[in-house]
Scaffold this motif. Structure first.
Motif, short mmCIF file in Angstrom:
data_model
loop_
_atom_site.label_atom_id
_atom_site.label_comp_id
_atom_site.label_asym_id
_atom_site.label_seq_id
_atom_site.Cartn_x
_atom_site.Cartn_y
_atom_site.Cartn_z
N GLY A 108 0.76 -1.25 0.00
CA GLY A 108 0.00 0.00 0.00
C GLY A 108 0.79 1.30 0.00
N MET A 109 2.14 1.20 -0.08
CA MET A 109 2.94 2.44 -0.14
C MET A 109 3.12 2.80 -1.61
SD MET A 109 3.57 3.03 3.00
CE MET A 109 2.93 2.01 4.32
N LYS A 110 2.35 3.76 -2.09
CA LYS A 110 2.33 3.97 -3.54
C LYS A 110 3.67 4.44 -4.10
CE LYS A 110 0.07 8.54 -3.44
NZ LYS A 110 1.29 9.35 -3.50
N ASP A 111 4.47 5.12 -3.26
CA ASP A 111 5.78 5.59 -3.74
C ASP A 111 6.92 4.62 -3.41
OD1 ASP A 111 4.62 7.94 -4.72
OD2 ASP A 111 4.72 8.85 -2.73
N GLY A 112 6.60 3.48 -2.81
CA GLY A 112 7.65 2.52 -2.49
C GLY A 112 8.09 2.60 -1.04
N VAL A 113 9.38 2.31 -0.83
CA VAL A 113 9.88 2.12 0.54
C VAL A 113 9.74 3.38 1.40
CG1 VAL A 113 11.50 0.32 -0.14
CG2 VAL A 113 12.28 2.71 -0.10
N ILE A 114 9.65 3.15 2.71
CA ILE A 114 9.67 4.24 3.69
C ILE A 114 10.83 3.97 4.66
CG2 ILE A 114 7.20 4.76 3.57
CD1 ILE A 114 6.94 3.14 6.25
#
Lengths: 144, 149
Positions: free
Chosen positions: A53-59
């Protein structure tokens, strides 16, 4: 070397910390995963992060940001003076973000014969969104 | 949903040998180039016995011991719904290379809370008191885990 701070010189309301970190790089998160042992792929694998669910990728690891704030803390007060340091994780940090860390003295008191200074700390991104907020206590020497 | 009857549970200790290289690696990964963490000589000059562990170093034994999934399973927490809410350290003594630290994890608090929006969550506090090879208390780590329901 980090300069010694003296209890008499510190006042409630003083700004004690200012550190800018970033822009955050994915490579740093890989390094932090290896160093800390936190291999949750949410922090290193874009495909995995997008699938959850992280649309921009890694956090970033929350603990990585706490570590950056810890860097700011022991840039201000010598490590050996630090008695307590705690944070609340308030928001996710993404690669590319620049994190600004600041701190303010909120209390000073003599407790059990120690000169204790309490400071509030906060890390925000360029939009002003809070990533972590917290506080630390340091026991400072007096000049006498 | 977390099993709230597990409050007070103590888990088998985490034993961790602290290495100078790991302290340096951890500081560098954060981007903290304070010489006290990187260079023994600089640390000694600044009044330390050796390169001290940085403020958040105790995450290393916790994560590398690999026991967190066991704790989460034992507490019946849904791994996909858990967030790290807070982390706090109390420091009693420096942790140095060569120290062997032993941390005993204990579930000190479990409670259900209702957020402003009305959703329920379980708040789980895990404390780990670390002692060194001399039996001296070096630090306490306190983690708040939040399980959304």
């Amino acid at each position: 070397m980090i300069q010694e701070k003296y209890f008499e010189d510190i006042n409630v309301g003083d700004t004690v910390i200012e550190l800018v970190k970033g822009p955050l790089q994915k490579l740093q998160l890989v390094m932090y995963a290896g160093a800390s042992g936190d291999f949750n792929p949410l922090h290193t694998d874009d495909d995995f992060a997008k699938a959850v669910g992280m649309k921009d990728g890694v956090i970033a690891h929350g603990m990585f940001i706490m570590g950056c704030v810890g860097q700011a803390v022991t840039d201000w007060v010598p490590k050996k003076r630090l008695k307590r340091y705690g944070v609340r994780f308030a928001g996710m940090s993404k690669p590319g973000s620049t994190i600004t860390i600041s701190g303010t003295v909120t209390d000073k008191r003599v407790s059990d014969g120690e000169n204790i200074v309490t400071c509030a700390v906060v890390a925000k991104d360029e939009q002003g969104d809070v990533k972590v907020s917290g506080s630390f206590d340091a026991a400072l020497p007096g000049k006498a | 949903m977390a099993d709230l009857s597990k409050v007070g549970t103590e888990y088998t200790p985490i034993v961790w040998e602290v290495e100078r290289g790991k302290i340096r690696e951890f500081a560098k990964a954060i981007g903290d180039f304070n010489p006290i963490y990187l260079d023994r000589e600089a640390a000694v000059k600044a009044g330390y016995k050796d390169t001290p562990a940085p403020p958040t170093f105790l995450t290393v034994p916790m994560m590398w011991c690999g026991k967190m999934p066991d704790f989460i399973n034992d507490l019946k927490i849904n791994f996909m719904m858990v967030l790290h809410g807070e982390e706090e350290y109390e420091y009693y003594r420096e942790i140095y290379p060569g120290d062997v630290i032993t941390g005993t994890p204990k579930v000190t608090k479990m409670e259900e809370k209702t957020s402003k929006s009305g959703s329920k969550m379980d708040m789980i506090t895990l404390e780990v008191l670390y002692i060194n090879q001399k039996g001296e208390e070096v630090a306490k780590a306190r983690s708040l885990l939040v399980e959304r329901k």
